[in-house]
Write a protein that holds these residues in place. Structure first.
Motif, mmCIF file in Angstrom:
data_model
loop_
_atom_site.group_PDB
_atom_site.id
_atom_site.type_symbol
_atom_site.label_atom_id
_atom_site.label_comp_id
_atom_site.label_asym_id
_atom_site.label_seq_id
_atom_site.Cartn_x
_atom_site.Cartn_y
_atom_site.Cartn_z
ATOM 1 N N LYS A 1 0.831 -1.210 0.000
ATOM 2 C CA LYS A 1 0.000 0.000 0.000
ATOM 3 C C LYS A 1 0.866 1.261 0.000
ATOM 4 O O LYS A 1 0.700 2.155 -0.823
ATOM 5 N N SER A 2 1.799 1.312 0.945
ATOM 6 C CA SER A 2 2.656 2.499 1.026
ATOM 7 C C SER A 2 3.481 2.655 -0.238
ATOM 8 O O SER A 2 3.718 3.767 -0.710
ATOM 9 N N SER A 3 3.917 1.539 -0.783
ATOM 10 C CA SER A 3 4.729 1.609 -2.002
ATOM 11 C C SER A 3 3.919 2.177 -3.163
ATOM 12 O O SER A 3 4.443 2.945 -3.969
ATOM 13 N N SER B 1 7.536 -0.232 7.743
ATOM 14 C CA SER B 1 6.134 -0.606 7.850
ATOM 15 C C SER B 1 5.366 0.552 8.486
ATOM 16 O O SER B 1 5.891 1.302 9.292
ATOM 17 N N THR B 2 4.132 0.655 8.090
ATOM 18 C CA THR B 2 3.323 1.789 8.521
ATOM 19 C C THR B 2 2.762 1.532 9.912
ATOM 20 O O THR B 2 2.248 0.463 10.192
ATOM 21 N N ILE B 3 2.889 2.512 10.771
ATOM 22 C CA ILE B 3 2.298 2.435 12.101
ATOM 23 C C ILE B 3 1.121 3.395 12.108
ATOM 24 O O ILE B 3 1.305 4.576 11.829
ATOM 25 N N TRP C 1 -5.161 8.509 2.567
ATOM 26 C CA TRP C 1 -4.866 7.912 3.869
ATOM 27 C C TRP C 1 -4.296 6.526 3.659
ATOM 28 O O TRP C 1 -4.988 5.629 3.186
ATOM 29 N N ASP C 2 -3.038 6.389 4.010
ATOM 30 C CA ASP C 2 -2.369 5.097 3.913
ATOM 31 C C ASP C 2 -2.390 4.460 5.296
ATOM 32 O O ASP C 2 -1.888 5.032 6.258
ATOM 33 N N THR C 3 -2.999 3.306 5.397
ATOM 34 C CA THR C 3 -3.179 2.716 6.726
ATOM 35 C C THR C 3 -2.243 1.543 6.954
ATOM 36 O O THR C 3 -1.656 1.013 6.027
ATOM 37 N N ALA C 4 -2.123 1.155 8.206
ATOM 38 C CA ALA C 4 -1.318 -0.017 8.557
ATOM 39 C C ALA C 4 -2.158 -1.264 8.329
ATOM 40 O O ALA C 4 -3.340 -1.296 8.644
HETATM 41 MG MG LIG Z 1 2.547 0.733 4.689
#
Ligand SMILES: [Mg+2]
Ligand SMILES: Nc1nc2c(ncn2[C@@H]2O[C@H](COP(=O)(O)OP(=O)(O)OP(=O)(O)O)[C@@H](O)[C@H]2O)c(=O)[nH]1
Lengths: 620, 218
Positions: B16-18, B34-36, B63-66
């Protein structure tokens, strides 16, 4: 899928690694950053460490002895340690110092230790001792990496910014260390090597020293000491090794009985990818020692505490600990952090982090009312209101329907500010956390908000919408604050990342007596946590009675406690009125939180009681 | 300018973040933290109004979520008021599609908006298409399966690679177009109701934001 060493003290070639792959293109990049003959260990790592430790494993802290750039003087200083460690490379710090570490916590915090030395503590004093260059030419890659092996450059900070700041800050660190040495001597603590394992007894002076930063090379020991790690370890001797054995068995049995394993595995290479100790060089088939240690600590923890298991963010906590202490200590510190300082924060339902966000919101409202208006619409939503507009639950609805900003601040707590601020700032916070306990996390959060203020006041305060709930079915009447909320979020998310100088935070807020937020103490936070968690329970109860949770439960069998803390969009005020009578008693019995040292509490308390009385009259 | 809220959902490590970073910064890191909790980013794109042939600027608030299961309890805070959701799975991981389907269900039952645009995205396509490479991973999720599911559920569907960038822009482009379509429709309706004429009336296209000048269409 993965391979874990049986013993921490031996190397097993051929562990399969994480299954991540590199294309030829990345290979080139990796070599440019991490390879190219740079030493595998920290640029800051003293020379004497390179021989014995790079070849074994990461159970030795990177910076346990000398965090400042190596100079000949320093290497000489450490000859005592060298002979110790050279003798047996696998000897851990614990085995070397073992029970000498005191486990009791002296309680004489304010023990009249203010010898009028306030001024002698000034950072401006020039020192005779420093013969060290601020940046070490002895280390080849200090151009790119800081003394802990982190890349200096970030999205918001250029290498040049870093170097300019570091030129001053490294001098500051040297001055502080000199002060510490004097304090240690005065306290009768031996300083024959650069790795003290006992520290002066608690006092206002020591607190100030800690707030100004523990010398980097001493941090591992100091954290361990102040957090009473040895006490914990002594009570649990051998447990860590047993956990490692258990982990080994589990991995062999191949029954996938541990769901956390996968998630841990996915996070290993996503922990400090910018730190040289965590990077895998492309020619290595094996994971770097640091990654292996990280895996063991995290898996051992998830076995030790199944209530928490593994929660994303713990990789950063463990990772940072491993830079400063050996594996077993890092493990116990992780246990201490997740239970004593951040209770419940990493639990499966994350309730602890929601409680802490509630506490933080109360604190902002109390101590930073000028900022509160940018976080919370000024009148509470009607969701919990009765027909006369009073808020049923004391105007503190935000404790359950946490405002969006908490999606940002939650990560501050979960990762204990790792990655939130540049590393030196994070470390200063950790110094204080272990000395002052968890209220410091709230204090520093408030300090960050305070420093954001100039940017926030450029925005309009949030106003409440037209009074309707932000139900998606009624988009036409949604709250009007969407855009502002985003801007606030962006400011608060970004601001701390560019705070390169920790002293900014400390000098401009924490050391200022006139800021009322500095009245916040551990007692207050403990009380406040209890209050918030009981209020949230009440709300949960309330929403169950009201049936607001029904929809979730019907449709989603596997996550039934989902909506706690989130504005529930499915209740309406008709229901609210119907049940109001039943709730009034409950509301009356619920204490409204009053800060003991604040001004707002008393007033607040009275006004809610009056409101509830009014409500009661109406209901007849 | 039109402004839309978009949320990314999907299992941990699916990328997702990528994807967001590819879209916002046009870059890719092999190892990203990793997303927190969540991260917030924004990016604008341009689309063309098919009627007037005019360019329309669309701003995504992302909104990028964990992805870890336990962060699910925070998710409603993100998707509340969302205009679009990007539900991501990893084409090399079968169970990540199941997780994605779980998210689609949750969005449909809890948000339940007809005009919420949901896009199912299969990521890491590059891992399966590196020709001749023995290290190439088998594709665990067949495009046709995922696409079939997406059609059934009325979702947009794309396969992408955050690493090479393949398909990423198109995801946002197609979401933008769809959202614009909806909004135009809404605009036409409200015009009708108000009986207002002319093309430049001051009608808000995006999520109503009655007192924020910057978010008005312009
Ligand atoms: Mg992420
Ligand atoms: N080969 C390949 N790898 C990818 C791609 N996208 C992401 N990855 C890798 O997959 C891993 C996870 O990516 P992230 O973007 O951190 O995943 P995420 O979904 O944000 O994960 P959480 O933050 O844990 O929810 C990283 O190591 C990426 O390098 C892709 O398109 N191709």
């Amino acid at each position: 899928m993965m391979d874990v060493e049986r013993s921490r003290h031996s190397m097993h070639p051929g562990s399969s690694g994480s299954g991540l792959r590199h294309s030829p293109r990345e290979t080139a990049v990796l070599i440019a950053t991490a390879g190219n003959g740079y030493p595998k260990k920290s640029p800051s790592m003293p020379n004497f460490h390179e021989k014995p430790f790079t070849s074994t494993n990461a159970s030795e802290p990177i910076l346990n002895s000398n965090g400042l750039p190596v100079s000949s003087e320093y290497v000489a200083d450490n000859s005592g340690v060298q002979s110790l460690t050279d003798g047996d490379a696998s000897l851990s710090v614990i085995e070397m110092y073992g029970d000498e570490v005191e486990s009791r916590r002296p309680e004489n915090e304010d023990g009249g230790n203010l010898e009028g030395d306030e001024d002698a503590d000034s950072d401006e004093l020039e020192l005779p001792t420093s013969g060290m260059p601020p940046t070490g030419s002895a280390m080849p890659n200090s151009d790119y990496f800081d003394r802990y092996g982190f890349k200096k450059q970030s999205n918001l900070i250029t290498e040049q910014d870093y170097d300019e700041w570091w030129e001053n800050y490294s001098q500051y660190c040297i001055r502080r260390k000199h002060k510490w040495k004097i304090l240690m001597e005065k306290s009768g603590l031996p300083m024959d090597n650069d790795s003290p394992n006992r520290f002066p007894s608690r006092s206002e002076k020591l607190k100030r020293y800690v707030r100004k930063g523990i010398p980097a090379e001493w941090r591992g020991n100091a954290w361990w000491y102040f957090a009473r790690g040895q006490e914990k370890l002594n009570k649990n001797k051998g447990i860590y090794d047993k956990l490692l054995l258990k982990m080994d068995d589990l991995l062999k049995s191949k029954t996938k009985s541990m769901p956390d394993l996968d998630i841990i595995e996915r996070d290993l290479n996503r922990t400090f990818p910018d730190n040289i100790h965590f990077q895998k060089e492309t020619f290595q088939i094996d994971d770097p020692p640091m990654i292996k240690s990280l895996r063991r600590v995290l898996v051992a923890f998830s076995l030790y505490n199944p209530k928490i298991g593994y929660c994303q963010s713990m990789n950063f906590l463990a990772g940072l600990l491993l830079l400063f202490m050996d594996e077993e200590r890092a493990f116990w510190m992780l246990v201490i952090i997740t239970s004593r300082y951040l209770p419940g924060v990493h639990n499966i339902n994350l309730e602890g982090v929601n409680v802490d966000q509630g506490v933080l919101m109360l604190c902002i409202k109390e101590y930073l009312p000028e900022i509160w208006q940018y976080i919370m619409p000024q009148t509470s939503s009607k969701h919990f209101s009765l027909n006369n507009g009073t808020s049923l639950l004391g105007g503190n609805d935000f404790l359950y329907k946490l405002p969006p900003i908490t999606l940002c601040t939650a990560s501050w707590f979960m990762s204990c500010f790792v990655g939130v601020l540049p590393i030196e700032g994070t470390l200063r916070i950790w110094d204080c956390l272990f000395y002052e306990e968890s209220h410091f996390l709230f204090k520093i959060s408030l300090a960050i908000f305070k420093l954001c203020e100039p940017e926030l006041i450029k925005l309009k305060p949030l106003r409440n919408g037209i009074g309707k709930n932000p139900i998606r079915g009624q988009r036409g009447s949604q709250m009007s604050n969407g855009e502002s909320e985003m801007e606030v979020f962006q400011i608060v998310q970004t601001f701390p990342k560019q705070l390169i100088n920790p002293n900014e935070l400390f000098d401009r807020v924490i050391f200022k007596r006139r800021f009322s937020l500095n009245k916040l103490d551990q007692d207050e936070v403990d009380r406040c946590r209890k209050y918030v968690s009981s209020q949230r329970l009440k709300y949960k109860h309330y929403s169950e009675i009201m049936g607001t949770g029904h929809r979730n439960n019907n449709n989603n069998s596997n996550n039934n406690s989902n909506d706690i803390g989130i504005a529930s969009s499915s209740s309406n005020s008709a229901d609210g009125e119907k049940m109001a009578g039943d709730i009034i008693n409950d509301a009356l019995s619920s204490e409204v939180y009053g800060f003991k040292k604040g001004l707002g509490g008393v007033h607040w308390n009275n006004s809610i009681k009056a409101k509830v009385k009014q409500m009661r009259k109406k209901k007849g | 300018m039109l402004q839309f809220k978009l949320v990314l959902l999907g299992d941990s490590s699916v990328g997702k973040s990528s994807i967001v970073h590819r879209f916002v910064k046009d870059s890719f890191d092999e190892f990203r933290e990793s997303t927190i909790g969540a991260a917030f980013l924004s990016q604008t794109i341009k689309i063309e109004d098919k009627g007037s042939q005019q360019e329309v600027v669309i701003k995504f608030e992302i909104w990028d979520t964990a992805g870890q299961e336990r962060y699910k309890s925070l998710a409603p805070m993100y998707y509340r008021n969302a205009n679009a959701a990007l539900v991501v799975y990893d084409v090399t991981q079968q169970d990540s599609l199941a997780k994605a389907q779980g998210w689609v269900n949750e969005l449909k039952t809890k948000v339940g908006e007809d005009d919420l645009v949901i896009c199912l995205v299969g990521n890491k396509l590059d891992l399966c298409t590196e020709e001749g490479e023995s290290s190439s991973k088998p594709k665990a999720v067949e495009s046709s399966d995922a696409e079939g599911y997406a059609n059934e559920q009325g979702l947009l569907f794309h396969e992408v690679s955050a690493k090479t960038g393949e398909g990423v822009k198109q995801v946002f482009q197609s979401i933008g177009e769809k959202l614009y379509e909806f909004k135009k429709h809404e605009l036409a309706n409200s015009k009708g109701r108000q009986g207002a004429g002319g093309d430049t009336v001051n009608v808000q296209l995006q999520r109503p934001s009655t007192n924020d000048a910057t978010s008005c269409c312009g």
